[in-house]
Design a protein around this motif. Structure first.
Motif, PDB file in Angstrom:
ATOM      1  N   GLY A   8       5.503  -4.368  -1.624  1.00 41.83           N
ATOM      2  CA  GLY A   8       5.687  -5.163  -0.414  1.00 41.83           C
ATOM      3  C   GLY A   8       5.080  -6.549  -0.437  1.00 41.83           C
ATOM      4  N   GLY A   9       4.428  -6.906  -1.531  1.00 43.73           N
ATOM      5  CA  GLY A   9       3.859  -8.244  -1.610  1.00 43.73           C
ATOM      6  C   GLY A   9       4.935  -9.294  -1.842  1.00 43.73           C
ATOM      7  N   SER A  17       5.080 -12.775   8.136  1.00 43.85           N
ATOM      8  CA  SER A  17       4.545 -11.416   8.048  1.00 43.85           C
ATOM      9  C   SER A  17       4.985 -10.742   6.760  1.00 43.85           C
ATOM     10  CB  SER A  17       5.035 -10.574   9.231  1.00 43.85           C
ATOM     11  OG  SER A  17       4.580 -11.096  10.456  1.00 43.85           O
ATOM     12  N   LEU A  18       4.171  -9.832   6.309  1.00 45.28           N
ATOM     13  CA  LEU A  18       4.506  -8.953   5.201  1.00 45.28           C
ATOM     14  C   LEU A  18       3.948  -7.571   5.509  1.00 45.28           C
ATOM     15  CD1 LEU A  18       3.635 -11.099   2.021  1.00 45.28           C
ATOM     16  CD2 LEU A  18       5.925 -10.373   2.727  1.00 45.28           C
ATOM     17  N   ARG A  19       4.593  -6.552   4.983  1.00 45.41           N
ATOM     18  CA  ARG A  19       4.046  -5.210   5.108  1.00 45.41           C
ATOM     19  C   ARG A  19       3.806  -4.647   3.712  1.00 45.41           C
ATOM     20  NH1 ARG A  19       6.519   0.336   7.717  1.00 45.41           N
ATOM     21  NH2 ARG A  19       7.799   0.251   5.830  1.00 45.41           N
ATOM     22  N   LEU A  20       2.562  -4.370   3.422  1.00 46.24           N
ATOM     23  CA  LEU A  20       2.202  -3.755   2.154  1.00 46.24           C
ATOM     24  C   LEU A  20       2.217  -2.243   2.299  1.00 46.24           C
ATOM     25  CD1 LEU A  20      -0.819  -5.968   1.011  1.00 46.24           C
ATOM     26  CD2 LEU A  20       1.626  -6.348   0.681  1.00 46.24           C
ATOM     27  N   SER A  21       2.670  -1.586   1.247  1.00 45.14           N
ATOM     28  CA  SER A  21       2.682  -0.136   1.214  1.00 45.14           C
ATOM     29  C   SER A  21       1.845   0.346   0.035  1.00 45.14           C
ATOM     30  CB  SER A  21       4.110   0.391   1.058  1.00 45.14           C
ATOM     31  OG  SER A  21       4.925  -0.015   2.127  1.00 45.14           O
ATOM     32  N   CYS A  22       1.194   1.474   0.243  1.00 47.96           N
ATOM     33  CA  CYS A  22       0.433   2.120  -0.826  1.00 47.96           C
ATOM     34  C   CYS A  22       0.860   3.578  -0.865  1.00 47.96           C
ATOM     35  CB  CYS A  22      -1.065   1.995  -0.574  1.00 47.96           C
ATOM     36  SG  CYS A  22      -2.096   2.853  -1.785  1.00 47.96           S
ATOM     37  N   TRP A  34      -7.728  -1.105   1.907  1.00 47.26           N
ATOM     38  CA  TRP A  34      -7.212  -2.297   1.247  1.00 47.26           C
ATOM     39  C   TRP A  34      -8.361  -3.285   1.060  1.00 47.26           C
ATOM     40  CZ3 TRP A  34      -2.304  -2.826  -0.637  1.00 47.26           C
ATOM     41  CH2 TRP A  34      -1.346  -1.927  -0.173  1.00 47.26           C
ATOM     42  N   PHE A  35      -8.423  -3.823  -0.126  1.00 44.96           N
ATOM     43  CA  PHE A  35      -9.302  -4.942  -0.435  1.00 44.96           C
ATOM     44  C   PHE A  35      -8.434  -6.089  -0.938  1.00 44.96           C
ATOM     45  CE2 PHE A  35     -13.757  -3.492  -0.320  1.00 44.96           C
ATOM     46  CZ  PHE A  35     -13.554  -2.146  -0.043  1.00 44.96           C
ATOM     47  N   VAL A  77       0.264   4.676   2.928  1.00 49.37           N
ATOM     48  CA  VAL A  77      -0.522   3.886   3.878  1.00 49.37           C
ATOM     49  C   VAL A  77       0.053   2.477   3.905  1.00 49.37           C
ATOM     50  CG1 VAL A  77      -2.789   2.843   4.308  1.00 49.37           C
ATOM     51  CG2 VAL A  77      -2.611   5.256   3.663  1.00 49.37           C
ATOM     52  N   TYR A  78       0.142   1.921   5.091  1.00 48.39           N
ATOM     53  CA  TYR A  78       0.735   0.598   5.271  1.00 48.39           C
ATOM     54  C   TYR A  78      -0.302  -0.398   5.781  1.00 48.39           C
ATOM     55  CZ  TYR A  78       4.960   3.434   5.218  1.00 48.39           C
ATOM     56  OH  TYR A  78       5.937   4.327   4.876  1.00 48.39           O
ATOM     57  N   LEU A  79      -0.134  -1.626   5.367  1.00 50.49           N
ATOM     58  CA  LEU A  79      -0.919  -2.724   5.924  1.00 50.49           C
ATOM     59  C   LEU A  79       0.083  -3.765   6.411  1.00 50.49           C
ATOM     60  CD1 LEU A  79      -3.885  -3.752   6.311  1.00 50.49           C
ATOM     61  CD2 LEU A  79      -3.466  -5.194   4.296  1.00 50.49           C
ATOM     62  N   GLN A  80       0.234  -3.844   7.712  1.00 53.57           N
ATOM     63  CA  GLN A  80       1.127  -4.816   8.319  1.00 53.57           C
ATOM     64  C   GLN A  80       0.358  -6.122   8.494  1.00 53.57           C
ATOM     65  OE1 GLN A  80       4.470  -4.584   9.298  1.00 53.57           O
ATOM     66  NE2 GLN A  80       4.225  -6.787   9.636  1.00 53.57           N
ATOM     67  N   MET A  81       0.770  -7.156   7.802  1.00 56.89           N
ATOM     68  CA  MET A  81       0.059  -8.432   7.852  1.00 56.89           C
ATOM     69  C   MET A  81       0.869  -9.433   8.652  1.00 56.89           C
ATOM     70  SD  MET A  81      -1.648  -8.676   4.077  1.00 56.89           S
ATOM     71  CE  MET A  81      -0.112  -8.984   3.234  1.00 56.89           C
TER      72      MET A  81
END
Length: 124
Positions: A8-9, A17-22, A34-35, A77-81
């Motif tokens: 998702g980067g 906006s971006l949404r990262l997925s793990c 997330w770091f 796990v998601y990080l919505q930025m």
């Protein structure tokens, strides 16, 4: 053996906006975080989410902008930025641990499992 795969980067303009997925595989994880890291800098905590309590913690700059969430059915796990700024440009790393004991979520050294990292670039 646990594997963490980020996706998702990419590149986005400031304000975007971006949404990262793990995506995780292997043994159950008690916490995922997330770091982020820029060249020559220390790893910086972004956010973490615990499995048992579903509680989340955030770095000050991430609170309200980068909500973290998880989908247990997808083991992801998601990080919505949101409202990204050029200062958010970094390699973002998904980390995790399976301990049931105490773990300091803000310390990267506390985690046993690491993803490869994914680049996020924000242009002005």
């Amino acid at each position: 053996q646990v594997q963490l795969v980020e996706s998702g980067g990419g590149s986005v303009q400031a304000g975007g906006s971006l949404r990262l997925s793990c995506a995780a595989s292997g043994e159950p994880l008690s916490i995922v975080a997330w770091f982020r890291q820029t060249s020559g800098e220390e790893r910086e905590f972004v956010a973490a989410i615990r499995r048992n309590t579903d509680s989340a913690v955030y770095a000050g700059y991430a609170e309200g902008r980068f909500p973290i969430s998880r989908d247990d059915a997808r083991h992801t796990v998601y990080l919505q930025m949101n409202n990204l700024e050029p200062e958010d440009t970094a390699v973002y790393l998904c980390v995790a641990d399976s301990t049931t004991g105490f773990l300091n979520p803000f310390s990267s050294r506390a985690y046993d499992y690491w993803g490869q990292g994914i680049q996020v670039t924000v242009s002005s």
